[in-house]
Design an enzyme around this catalytic site. Structure first.
Site, PDB file in Angstrom:
ATOM      1  N   ASP A  43       0.857  -1.187   0.000  1.00  0.00           N
ATOM      2  CA  ASP A  43       0.000   0.000   0.000  1.00  0.00           C
ATOM      3  C   ASP A  43       0.893   1.238   0.000  1.00  0.00           C
ATOM      4  O   ASP A  43       1.492   1.593   1.028  1.00  0.00           O
ATOM      5  CB  ASP A  43      -0.910  -0.013   1.237  1.00  0.00           C
ATOM      6  CG  ASP A  43      -1.811   1.224   1.286  1.00  0.00           C
ATOM      7  OD1 ASP A  43      -1.671   2.102   0.427  1.00  0.00           O
ATOM      8  OD2 ASP A  43      -2.648   1.294   2.207  1.00  0.00           O
ATOM      9  N   GLY A  48     -10.771   6.108 -11.676  1.00  0.00           N
ATOM     10  CA  GLY A  48     -11.658   5.439 -12.613  1.00  0.00           C
ATOM     11  C   GLY A  48     -12.252   6.469 -13.552  1.00  0.00           C
ATOM     12  O   GLY A  48     -11.775   7.606 -13.589  1.00  0.00           O
ATOM     13  N   ALA A  96      -5.648  15.424 -17.510  1.00  0.00           N
ATOM     14  CA  ALA A  96      -6.345  16.584 -18.077  1.00  0.00           C
ATOM     15  C   ALA A  96      -7.402  17.110 -17.116  1.00  0.00           C
ATOM     16  O   ALA A  96      -7.905  18.218 -17.307  1.00  0.00           O
ATOM     17  CB  ALA A  96      -6.995  16.201 -19.404  1.00  0.00           C
ATOM     18  N   TYR A 132     -10.570  14.435  -7.630  1.00  0.00           N
ATOM     19  CA  TYR A 132      -9.502  13.833  -8.433  1.00  0.00           C
ATOM     20  C   TYR A 132      -8.567  14.895  -9.048  1.00  0.00           C
ATOM     21  O   TYR A 132      -7.338  14.780  -8.979  1.00  0.00           O
ATOM     22  CB  TYR A 132     -10.138  12.984  -9.531  1.00  0.00           C
ATOM     23  CG  TYR A 132      -9.191  12.302 -10.479  1.00  0.00           C
ATOM     24  CD1 TYR A 132      -8.438  11.202 -10.078  1.00  0.00           C
ATOM     25  CD2 TYR A 132      -9.061  12.741 -11.800  1.00  0.00           C
ATOM     26  CE1 TYR A 132      -7.580  10.558 -10.970  1.00  0.00           C
ATOM     27  CE2 TYR A 132      -8.211  12.106 -12.688  1.00  0.00           C
ATOM     28  CZ  TYR A 132      -7.470  11.016 -12.271  1.00  0.00           C
ATOM     29  OH  TYR A 132      -6.624  10.382 -13.145  1.00  0.00           O
TER      30      TYR A 132
HETATM   31  P1  NAD Z   1      -5.532   1.879 -12.968  1.00  0.00           P
HETATM   32  O1  NAD Z   1      -6.619   2.105 -11.963  1.00  0.00           O
HETATM   33  O2  NAD Z   1      -5.718   0.781 -13.937  1.00  0.00           O
HETATM   34  O3  NAD Z   1      -4.129   1.704 -12.236  1.00  0.00           O
HETATM   35  C1  NAD Z   1      -3.800   2.353 -11.041  1.00  0.00           C
HETATM   36  C2  NAD Z   1      -3.205   1.305 -10.130  1.00  0.00           C
HETATM   37  O4  NAD Z   1      -2.806   1.939  -8.910  1.00  0.00           O
HETATM   38  C3  NAD Z   1      -4.224   0.215  -9.739  1.00  0.00           C
HETATM   39  O5  NAD Z   1      -3.758  -1.062 -10.103  1.00  0.00           O
HETATM   40  C4  NAD Z   1      -4.347   0.353  -8.230  1.00  0.00           C
HETATM   41  O6  NAD Z   1      -4.510  -0.885  -7.559  1.00  0.00           O
HETATM   42  C5  NAD Z   1      -3.015   1.014  -7.872  1.00  0.00           C
HETATM   43  N1  NAD Z   1      -3.113   1.673  -6.584  1.00  0.00           N
HETATM   44  C6  NAD Z   1      -4.116   2.441  -6.105  1.00  0.00           C
HETATM   45  N2  NAD Z   1      -3.879   2.787  -4.830  1.00  0.00           N
HETATM   46  C7  NAD Z   1      -2.682   2.219  -4.495  1.00  0.00           C
HETATM   47  C8  NAD Z   1      -1.916   2.203  -3.317  1.00  0.00           C
HETATM   48  N3  NAD Z   1      -2.330   2.826  -2.215  1.00  0.00           N
HETATM   49  N4  NAD Z   1      -0.755   1.517  -3.321  1.00  0.00           N
HETATM   50  C9  NAD Z   1      -0.334   0.856  -4.435  1.00  0.00           C
HETATM   51  N5  NAD Z   1      -1.034   0.827  -5.584  1.00  0.00           N
HETATM   52  C10 NAD Z   1      -2.196   1.508  -5.609  1.00  0.00           C
HETATM   53  O7  NAD Z   1      -5.362   3.291 -13.715  1.00  0.00           O
HETATM   54  P2  NAD Z   1      -4.513   3.634 -15.015  1.00  0.00           P
HETATM   55  O8  NAD Z   1      -5.490   3.955 -16.089  1.00  0.00           O
HETATM   56  O9  NAD Z   1      -3.464   2.635 -15.263  1.00  0.00           O
HETATM   57  O10 NAD Z   1      -3.861   5.020 -14.556  1.00  0.00           O
HETATM   58  C11 NAD Z   1      -2.506   5.148 -14.139  1.00  0.00           C
HETATM   59  C12 NAD Z   1      -2.221   6.576 -13.731  1.00  0.00           C
HETATM   60  O11 NAD Z   1      -2.514   7.458 -14.824  1.00  0.00           O
HETATM   61  C13 NAD Z   1      -3.075   7.082 -12.554  1.00  0.00           C
HETATM   62  O12 NAD Z   1      -2.318   7.959 -11.770  1.00  0.00           O
HETATM   63  C14 NAD Z   1      -4.175   7.849 -13.235  1.00  0.00           C
HETATM   64  O13 NAD Z   1      -4.748   8.823 -12.389  1.00  0.00           O
HETATM   65  C15 NAD Z   1      -3.423   8.450 -14.405  1.00  0.00           C
HETATM   66  N6  NAD Z   1      -4.312   8.814 -15.514  1.00  0.00           N
HETATM   67  C16 NAD Z   1      -4.912   7.836 -16.241  1.00  0.00           C
HETATM   68  C17 NAD Z   1      -5.769   8.191 -17.268  1.00  0.00           C
HETATM   69  C18 NAD Z   1      -6.472   7.149 -18.102  1.00  0.00           C
HETATM   70  O14 NAD Z   1      -7.230   7.521 -18.989  1.00  0.00           O
HETATM   71  N7  NAD Z   1      -6.276   5.859 -17.878  1.00  0.00           N
HETATM   72  C19 NAD Z   1      -5.992   9.552 -17.570  1.00  0.00           C
HETATM   73  C20 NAD Z   1      -5.357  10.516 -16.800  1.00  0.00           C
HETATM   74  C21 NAD Z   1      -4.495  10.141 -15.786  1.00  0.00           C
END
Ligand code: NAD
Length: 330
Positions: free
Chosen positions: A57, A82, A122, A152
């Site tokens: 964590d 999400g 964004a 967020y």
């Molecule tokens: P995702 O939810 O698939 O992956 C995020 C991972 O972080 C998850 O597997 C989750 O279990 C892990 N996580 C959460 N809390 C945690 C903790 N306390 N300790 C360890 N792990 C933890 O999301 P993603 O789409 O792969 O996004 C990755 C990053 O990119 C994030 O920071 C997200 O905010 C950012 N982001 C994603 C998008 C998109 O469209 N996917 C857009 C903008 C920003």
């Protein structure tokens, strides 16, 4: 040039982008990868025995120090996040991800990390600039004055700032990308955290498999977005970490579509036409958002360029395979 023996830590490696990043780094020959996520191993989208996999964590400070021990480069992709359905209803959980970046930055400084990447979004952009579906694409300056997405977006804007001050005060080479809607295979497509490309694919596939040719669309369908395919995200992210761009920069596609147009694309891939109903009460986010890529083109000589149709074909096929194999085993 990256030294393939340097320790690279991917935080959030059990997630969508993190899983793809570990896969890509291994394919490029990296030999010393530590992959960290809070989820039990069985729930990671992708997991590789060649990497050192840790279930921790990262909101906890000691877990961050354990994760970054001996690390040269760090990618922070860990966040509780999400699609709009999740972030509009879980603002507190989203904001608590501030603990992840804060403790990781502290650990990165103390563990002698060289370069540190933070995945921003964004959603940091000022809401007043996103009221019209006929958007003017967002330039990096549009994040201020600060009026980001509640919960967020505030977490992302604050964490960007944290990265800036760790760079200015302690010399940690922080790099920040503002991702615009990333999509592709090996990500979430049901359960409430999915984003529009995966959610629409799932709904179209459900309609096909059940013969009920209806689809519910969140909002009036006129809201506009751009969507970046995962391979572009990986390329931009790694270039950013390795390069000299110190200010937060857009990493997104500039191919703008309405949600209705996205549904058209998925229907076309599926070879089906559905009766559409519009849920105007569902979370739909801002009316319009696009990525202005002037800066990335100037500084990297490149912008995300995978056509939405081509990326959606691959995404749709993967979700279709998942859903049909689940039905078979049910
Ligand atoms: P995702 O939810 O698939 O992956 C995020 C991972 O972080 C998850 O597997 C989750 O279990 C892990 N996580 C959460 N809390 C945690 C903790 N306390 N300790 C360890 N792990 C933890 O999301 P993603 O789409 O792969 O996004 C990755 C990053 O990119 C994030 O920071 C997200 O905010 C950012 N982001 C994603 C998008 C998109 O469209 N996917 C857009 C903008 C920003």
């Amino acid at each position: 040039m990256a030294n393939l023996n340097d320790k690279v830590v991917v935080c959030g490696a059990g997630g969508f982008i993190g899983g793809h990043l570990v896969s890509d780094l291994l394919a490029k020959g990296h030999k010393n990868i530590r992959a960290v996520d809070i989820k039990p191993f069985g729930e990671w989208y992708q997991r590789f025995p060649e990497a050192e996999n840790l279930q921790l964590d990262l909101q906890e400070k000691p877990a961050c120090y354990k994760s970054l021990k001996d690390a040269k480069n760090v990618y922070n992709l860990a966040a509780d996040m999400g699609g709009m359905g999740f972030i509009e209803n879980n603002r507190c959980l989203c904001m608590l991800s501030v603990l992840i970046n804060t403790h990781l930055c502290m650990a990165a400084k103390d563990c002698g990390v060289d370069r540190y990447f933070y995945a921003s979004s964004a959603c940091v952009y000022n809401a007043d600039k996103q009221r019209d579906p006929n958007v003017t694409a967002l330039i990096e300056e549009d994040a201020y004055p600060g009026q980001p997405e509640d919960g967020y977006g505030w977490e992302k804007l604050f964490s960007e700032r944290m990265c800036r001050h760790f760079r200015e005060d302690y010399g940690l080479k922080t790099r920040v990308a503002r991702y615009h809607n990333v999509y592709g295979p090996n990500g979430t497509y049901d359960g409430g955290r999915e984003k529009a490309p995966a959610a629409i694919s799932r709904k179209v596939i459900e309609a096909k498999l059940t013969g009920k040719h209806n689809i519910e669309i969140w909002g009036d369908g006129h809201q506009t977005r751009s969507f970046m395919y995962i391979t572009d995200c990986l390329k931009g992210t790694q270039n950013l970490l390795a390069g000299d761009i110190i200010e937060p920069i857009n990493l997104g596609s500039s191919e703008l579509v309405s949600i209705n147009q996205l549904v058209d694309i998925v229907e076309d891939i599926a070879g089906i036409k559905l009766k559409r109903s519009y849920n105007l009460k569902a979370p739909k986010g801002v009316n319009g958002r696009n990525s202005d890529n002037t800066l990335i083109k100037k500084l990297m000589g490149w912008e995300p360029d995978t056509k939405l149709r081509a990326g959606m074909e691959k995404t749709y096929r993967w979700i279709h395979d998942q859903m049909t194999s689940k039905r078979k085993s049910a």
